[in-house]
Design a protein around this motif. Structure first.
Motif, PDB file in Angstrom:
ATOM      1  N   TYR A  53       0.821  -1.199   0.000  1.00 38.33           N
ATOM      2  CA  TYR A  53       0.000   0.000   0.000  1.00 38.33           C
ATOM      3  C   TYR A  53       0.863   1.259   0.000  1.00 38.33           C
ATOM      4  N   CYS A  54       2.009   1.184   0.649  1.00 35.34           N
ATOM      5  CA  CYS A  54       2.908   2.349   0.688  1.00 35.34           C
ATOM      6  C   CYS A  54       3.431   2.664  -0.711  1.00 35.34           C
ATOM      7  N   CYS A  55       3.795   1.651  -1.462  1.00 33.99           N
ATOM      8  CA  CYS A  55       4.284   1.869  -2.834  1.00 33.99           C
ATOM      9  C   CYS A  55       3.180   2.437  -3.721  1.00 33.99           C
ATOM     10  N   LEU A  56       1.963   1.930  -3.548  1.00 33.28           N
ATOM     11  CA  LEU A  56       0.842   2.446  -4.331  1.00 33.28           C
ATOM     12  C   LEU A  56       0.584   3.909  -3.999  1.00 33.28           C
ATOM     13  N   CYS A  57       0.620   4.258  -2.725  1.00 38.86           N
ATOM     14  CA  CYS A  57       0.413   5.657  -2.330  1.00 38.86           C
ATOM     15  C   CYS A  57       1.519   6.549  -2.873  1.00 38.86           C
ATOM     16  N   ALA A  58       2.753   6.065  -2.871  1.00 36.94           N
ATOM     17  CA  ALA A  58       3.861   6.849  -3.429  1.00 36.94           C
ATOM     18  C   ALA A  58       3.673   7.051  -4.933  1.00 36.94           C
ATOM     19  N   GLN A  59       3.262   6.003  -5.637  1.00 34.87           N
ATOM     20  CA  GLN A  59       3.010   6.124  -7.078  1.00 34.87           C
ATOM     21  C   GLN A  59       1.879   7.105  -7.357  1.00 34.87           C
TER      22      GLN A  59
ATOM     23  N   LEU B 111      -6.924   3.626 -15.552  1.00 31.96           N
ATOM     24  CA  LEU B 111      -7.150   2.209 -15.842  1.00 31.96           C
ATOM     25  C   LEU B 111      -5.942   1.365 -15.444  1.00 31.96           C
ATOM     26  N   PHE B 112      -4.739   1.867 -15.695  1.00 29.29           N
ATOM     27  CA  PHE B 112      -3.535   1.159 -15.287  1.00 29.29           C
ATOM     28  C   PHE B 112      -3.483   1.008 -13.768  1.00 29.29           C
ATOM     29  N   PHE B 113      -3.723   2.105 -13.049  1.00 28.12           N
ATOM     30  CA  PHE B 113      -3.645   2.041 -11.595  1.00 28.12           C
ATOM     31  C   PHE B 113      -4.749   1.171 -10.999  1.00 28.12           C
ATOM     32  N   VAL B 114      -5.931   1.164 -11.604  1.00 30.35           N
ATOM     33  CA  VAL B 114      -7.003   0.297 -11.109  1.00 30.35           C
ATOM     34  C   VAL B 114      -6.619  -1.167 -11.290  1.00 30.35           C
TER      35      VAL B 114
ATOM     36  N   THR C 153      -2.998  -6.949  -4.973  1.00 32.05           N
ATOM     37  CA  THR C 153      -3.313  -7.494  -3.651  1.00 32.05           C
ATOM     38  C   THR C 153      -3.128  -8.993  -3.598  1.00 32.05           C
ATOM     39  N   GLY C 154      -2.855  -9.615  -4.699  1.00 35.39           N
ATOM     40  CA  GLY C 154      -2.676 -11.063  -4.754  1.00 35.39           C
ATOM     41  C   GLY C 154      -3.398 -11.627  -5.954  1.00 35.39           C
ATOM     42  N   ASN C 155      -3.380 -12.923  -6.087  1.00 38.88           N
ATOM     43  CA  ASN C 155      -4.083 -13.570  -7.182  1.00 38.88           C
ATOM     44  C   ASN C 155      -5.560 -13.616  -6.842  1.00 38.88           C
TER      45      ASN C 155
ATOM     46  N   LEU D 234      -8.273   4.396  -3.026  1.00 41.28           N
ATOM     47  CA  LEU D 234      -7.125   5.294  -3.153  1.00 41.28           C
ATOM     48  C   LEU D 234      -6.977   5.809  -4.586  1.00 41.28           C
ATOM     49  N   VAL D 235      -7.131   4.930  -5.567  1.00 43.13           N
ATOM     50  CA  VAL D 235      -6.968   5.338  -6.973  1.00 43.13           C
ATOM     51  C   VAL D 235      -8.074   6.297  -7.391  1.00 43.13           C
ATOM     52  N   VAL D 236      -9.311   6.001  -7.018  1.00 42.27           N
ATOM     53  CA  VAL D 236     -10.415   6.869  -7.423  1.00 42.27           C
ATOM     54  C   VAL D 236     -10.341   8.218  -6.699  1.00 42.27           C
TER      55      VAL D 236
END
Length: 194
Positions: A1-7, A57-60, A67-69, A107-109
């Protein structure tokens, strides 16, 4: 989640830098150029909106599959929530698992909503472009559904198509809910004031 927030933070600053540096140039250019250039500016703006839709769309997709498979049962194991609860409570544990899956979407939206508010982008136009891109992706997976072969291949192709359609519905629901959440928010960060 930290990497996603940084991105997502880098995406906000990139959008602000790209759109902020071009706004003044377009305004000056429109005063001095002839009318054919005005159409080119409008086309350029729609291409930037398309790029924003592609980024969403990429971030979604990255946040959903990051989050996993998700298509397998292994991502729904309760081992990941045992650390937070000592007593077995299936409804609360299921809610925590759904929260784990939905948090990256939110977070993305919310970031997309922030970008459209800061840069004064037409939210409906970008959302329509985003839905068109998601529908194209969904049609690609629809034509990739297998009717022959092993049960695993057939099931996997159907689940990929179902997930692509689920993402379309989730984008719409989260965009509508983010509108009610962020209506009263004011965006003032690092000199960004709009």
């Amino acid at each position: 989640y930290c990497c996603l927030c940084a991105q997502l933070g880098m995406w906000v600053s990139l959008e602000h830098h790209v759109r902020g540096s071009n706004v003044g140039g377009e305004a000056k250019g429109m005063q001095t150029r002839s009318s054919p250039k005005k159409n080119a500016v409008a086309l350029d703006a729609s291409l930037r909106d398309l790029a924003t839709g592609l980024a969403v769309l990429f971030f979604v997709d990255a946040s959903f599959f990051g989050t996993g498979n998700i298509a397998s049962v292994s991502s729904f194991e309760l081992k990941s929530v045992y650390r937070f609860m000592a007593v077995f409570n299936p409804f609360l544990m299921g809610g925590m698992l759904l929260f784990k899956i939905a948090l990256p979407f939110v977070l993305v939206v919310a970031t997309f909503r922030t970008i459209t508010t800061l840069e004064q982008i037409d939210k409906t136009a970008v959302l329509c472009l985003l839905l068109i891109l998601a529908d194209i992706k969904s049609m690609h997976f629809f034509f990739g559904i297998r009717t022959e072969g092993s049960w695993k291949d057939i099931g996997q192709s159907i689940s990929i198509f179902g997930i692509a359609n689920f993402i379309i519905v989730m984008i719409l629901l989260l965009f509508m809910s983010s509108a009610s959440i962020s209506n009263g928010a004011s965006y003032r960060a690092r000199g960004i004031q709009k």
